[in-house]
Scaffold this active site. Structure first.
Site, PDB file in Angstrom:
ATOM      1  N   SER A  93       0.809  -1.226   0.000  1.00 60.82           N
ATOM      2  CA  SER A  93       0.000   0.000   0.000  1.00 60.82           C
ATOM      3  C   SER A  93       0.839   1.271   0.000  1.00 60.82           C
ATOM      4  O   SER A  93       0.757   2.097   0.916  1.00 60.82           O
ATOM      5  CB  SER A  93      -0.936  -0.036   1.204  1.00 60.82           C
ATOM      6  OG  SER A  93      -1.642  -1.243   1.176  1.00 60.82           O
ATOM      7  N   ARG A 108       8.124   6.161  -3.727  1.00 61.20           N
ATOM      8  CA  ARG A 108       8.612   6.749  -2.472  1.00 61.20           C
ATOM      9  C   ARG A 108       7.822   6.123  -1.336  1.00 61.20           C
ATOM     10  O   ARG A 108       6.679   5.726  -1.505  1.00 61.20           O
ATOM     11  CB  ARG A 108       8.397   8.263  -2.467  1.00 61.20           C
ATOM     12  CG  ARG A 108       6.945   8.628  -2.617  1.00 61.20           C
ATOM     13  CD  ARG A 108       6.616  10.044  -2.918  1.00 61.20           C
ATOM     14  NE  ARG A 108       5.186  10.137  -3.180  1.00 61.20           N
ATOM     15  CZ  ARG A 108       4.594   9.895  -4.346  1.00 61.20           C
ATOM     16  NH1 ARG A 108       5.325   9.578  -5.399  1.00 61.20           N
ATOM     17  NH2 ARG A 108       3.301   9.966  -4.487  1.00 61.20           N
ATOM     18  N   ASP A 146      -3.793  -1.259  -1.799  1.00 61.33           N
ATOM     19  CA  ASP A 146      -4.974  -1.579  -0.964  1.00 61.33           C
ATOM     20  C   ASP A 146      -6.267  -1.002  -1.546  1.00 61.33           C
ATOM     21  O   ASP A 146      -7.337  -1.616  -1.441  1.00 61.33           O
ATOM     22  CB  ASP A 146      -4.779  -1.143   0.507  1.00 61.33           C
ATOM     23  CG  ASP A 146      -4.309   0.292   0.673  1.00 61.33           C
ATOM     24  OD1 ASP A 146      -4.076   0.980  -0.333  1.00 61.33           O
ATOM     25  OD2 ASP A 146      -4.171   0.729   1.841  1.00 61.33           O
TER      26      ASP A 146
HETATM   27  C1  GLC Z   1      -0.775   6.034   1.214  1.00 59.64           C
HETATM   28  C2  GLC Z   1      -0.123   5.205   0.116  1.00 59.64           C
HETATM   29  C3  GLC Z   1      -1.179   4.591  -0.787  1.00 59.64           C
HETATM   30  C4  GLC Z   1      -2.211   3.844   0.040  1.00 59.64           C
HETATM   31  C5  GLC Z   1      -2.784   4.752   1.119  1.00 59.64           C
HETATM   32  C6  GLC Z   1      -3.773   4.029   2.014  1.00 59.64           C
HETATM   33  O1  GLC Z   1      -1.424   7.120   0.618  1.00 59.64           O
HETATM   34  O2  GLC Z   1       0.762   6.009  -0.625  1.00 59.64           O
HETATM   35  O3  GLC Z   1      -0.574   3.718  -1.718  1.00 59.64           O
HETATM   36  O4  GLC Z   1      -3.233   3.390  -0.782  1.00 59.64           O
HETATM   37  O5  GLC Z   1      -1.728   5.253   1.920  1.00 59.64           O
HETATM   38  O6  GLC Z   1      -3.196   2.959   2.670  1.00 59.64           O
END
Ligand code: GLC
Length: 424
Positions: A93, A108, A146
Site C-alpha cells: 500500500s 517513495r 490496498d
Molecule cells: C498512502 C499510500 C497509498 C495507500 C494509502 C492508504 O497514501 O501512498 O498507496 O493506498 O496510503 O493505505
C-alpha cells in the site's frame, strides 16, 4: 494516477484458493482466501506484529520478515506437500509504478516508512528472493494497492461499486478508467487491449497538491511536512489521514499551551514529543460525551497533563476542526472521480481505521458530499458504503483474474513488458 493492470471487472464467479499478504502500519496480515463463486468466499487469516523499528529498518530485514510470516502460515495451513506453488496477491500500500501486474517499483515511502534500498526498485523480486531463501512454495502473481484491492473485492460482491477507498493511516482511492482515456499508456498497449478495456487506476491522491497551489495550509501543516522524512510529498494526506491527525492536534495544543492559553501552570512536557498523540486522541476528544469530559481528562493524564473543564472544552472544539477538515477534504477525491467519470449514482466502498473508528467521520463525509453536489433528493445518489476486505479478498480476486488472463494468453502489462516476458 498509477495504472494498476487489473483489466477486467470481477464477475463474482471467480473461484480458487489464493494467499494474500498485506503490510500494514502495525501488522502484517496473511490471508488464505477461498473464492467459491456466486459472490461467495471464505477467509482464514493470521496477523503478525511488526518488529520494533521496522519502519526504518533495512530492506533485507523487511522482506525476510515477510517471508518468515508466510512460511509460518503455509506450514500451519498447508501441512502436506504441495504439487504447485500457491499463488499470492501481494498488497503493497505505497505508490508503486507498474508496467505489468506482477511488479511494483516503489516511487517513495509514505506513512512514516523510511526503509533504505527500496525506493526506485521493484519490490516483487525482493519478496520472491526472500521466499526462495526459505523454500516457501509461493508464487507472487500480482502486486496490488490496498485501494485497488478494495475496489475489486467490493465489485466482486456489489456491482454498483465505483470506487475503492482507504481512510486510514493513509488516504487514497481507486477506480476503473477506460484504457483509451489514459494518456500515460498511449502507444504502450498490446493489441488485445482496446480503448474500451477497463483498467483499475490507483489514484495516489494522498499526493494531491504537492505543489501547494490549491489548498490553504496552516502553520502546523507546514511544520509537519518540513519535519517529515519526505518533505513536499503526500501533501493532501498529511492534512487529513490517521497518521497525521493526532500530530496536527498536538501541534495546535502545544502552541496554545506555550502561549499559556490552556493548561495554566500545569506541565505538558510529554506533549513536546512528536507523534506522541495518535489519532485516538482527536478521535476521543472530538465527540466526547462523558460528564465534564471526564474521558478526555483521563486520556490527557496518560500524557501526564492535568486539565480543567474549560481546557477540555477547548480541546474538544479543536479536535472537531481537525476531524471535520479531514472528512470534508477526504471526500473531494470521491467527488473528483465521480465527476470525471460522470457517475450519477455510485457505491464508494471504504475501509481504514479512520472510516471505521473515528466517531462522526461517516456522517461528516456524507454531509460534505451532499454539500459538494448540492443534492436535493431525499436519498444521496452517491454513497460511501462499507468495503469488503480489499487486501485479502481483493488481492485473491485480482490474482484469479490475472491467472485467467494469462491462461487465455491475454496481456497483463505494457507492450514492452509483455515482449520481454515472452522472450524469457
Ligand atoms: C498512502 C499510500 C497509498 C495507500 C494509502 C492508504 O497514501 O501512498 O498507496 O493506498 O496510503 O493505505
Amino acid at each position: 494516477m498509477i495504472p494498476a493492470w487489473v483489466l477486467d471487472y470481477p464477475t463474482g464467479e471467480e473461484t480458487g484458493e489464493y494467499l494474500a499478504i498485506d503490510l500494514g502500519g502495525t501488522n502484517l496480515r496473511v490471508v488464505n482466501v477461498t473464492l467459491k463463486g456466486n459472490n461467495q468466499f471464505e477467509t482464514k487469516q493470521s496477523k503478525y506484529s511488526l518488529p520494533e523499528g521496522i519502519r526504518t529498518a533495512e530492506a533485507d530485514e523487511l522482506f525476510k520478515f515477510m517471508a518468515e510470516c508466510l512460511k509460518t502460515f503455509v506450514d500451519e495451513n498447508f501441512p502436506s506437500n504441495l504439487s504447485e506453488p500457491i499463488p499470492l496477491g501481494f498488497t503493497f500500500s505505497y505508490p508503486a509504478s507498474q508496467d505489468i501486474i506482477d511488479e511494483g517499483i516503489l516511487q517513495r515511502w509514505t506513512k512514516g516508512y523510511d526503509i533504505h534500498g527500496v525506493e526506485g526498485y521493484d519490490v516483487v523480486p525482493m519478496l520472491t528472493k526472500a521466499l526462495k531463501e526459505l523454500n516457501v512454495p509461493i508464487e507472487v502473481v500480482a502486486l496490488i494497492n490496498d485501494t485497488t484491492g478494495t475496489l475489486v473485492a467490493s465489485t466482486y460482491t456489489d456491482k454498483e461499486t465505483r470506487m475503492g477507498l482507504i481512510f486510514g493511516t493513509g488516504v487514497n482511492g481507486a477506480y476503473y478508467e477506460r484504457c483509451g482515456d489514459i494518456p500515460k499508456l498511449e502507444g504502450k498497449l498490446v493489441d488485445d487491449i482496446s480503448d474500451n478495456t477497463p483498467m483499475a487506476i490507483n489514484c495516489e491522491y494522498g499526493s494531491f497538491d504537492n505543489e501547494h497551489a490549491v489548498l490553504p495550509r496552516t502553520k502546523y501543516d507546514i511544520r509537519i511536512d518540513d519535519e517529515s522524512p519526505r518533505p513536499g510529498q503526500q501533501s493532501f494526506e498529511k492534512m487529513i489521514s490517521g497518521y497525521y491527525m493526532g500530530e496536527v492536534l498536538r501541534m495546535l495544543i502545544l502552541d496554545l499551551a506555550e502561549k499559556k492559553l490552556i493548561f495554566g501552570d500545569n506541565g505538558y512536557k510529554q506533549l513536546q514529543e512528536p507523534y506522541v498523540m495518535d489519532s485516538s486522541f482527536p478521535s476521543l476528544f472530538d465527540l466526547d460525551t462523558s460528564d465534564e469530559l471526564d474521558n478526555s481528562k483521563k486520556k490527557l493524564q496518560l500524557l501526564g497533563v492535568e486539565s480543567t473543564y474549560e481546557d477540555r472544552q477547548a480541546l474538544k472544539e479543536l479536535a472537531s476542526f481537525v476531524g471535520e477538515r479531514a472528512a470534508r477534504l477526504a471526500v473531494c477525491g470521491i467527488a473528483a472521480i465521480c465527476k470525471k467519470r460522470n457517475y450519477k449514482t455510485a457505491h464508494c466502498a471504504a475501509d481504514g481505521s479512520v472510516y471505521e473508528k473515528y466517531p462522526g467521520f461517516k456522517e461528516r463525509a456524507a454531509r460534505a458530499l451532499r454539500d459538494i453536489f448540492q443534492w436535493s433528493e431525499k436519498d444521496d445518489p452517491i454513497v460511501i458504503v462499507h468495503a469488503e476486505d480489499g487486501s485479502g479478498v481483493g488481492a485473491a480476486v485480482i490474482a484469479a483474474l490475472t491467472q485467467k488472463r494469462v491462461n487465455q494468453g491475454k496481456s497483463v502489462g505494457t507492450k514492452s513488458k509483455m515482449e520481454s516476458k515472452v522472450n524469457k
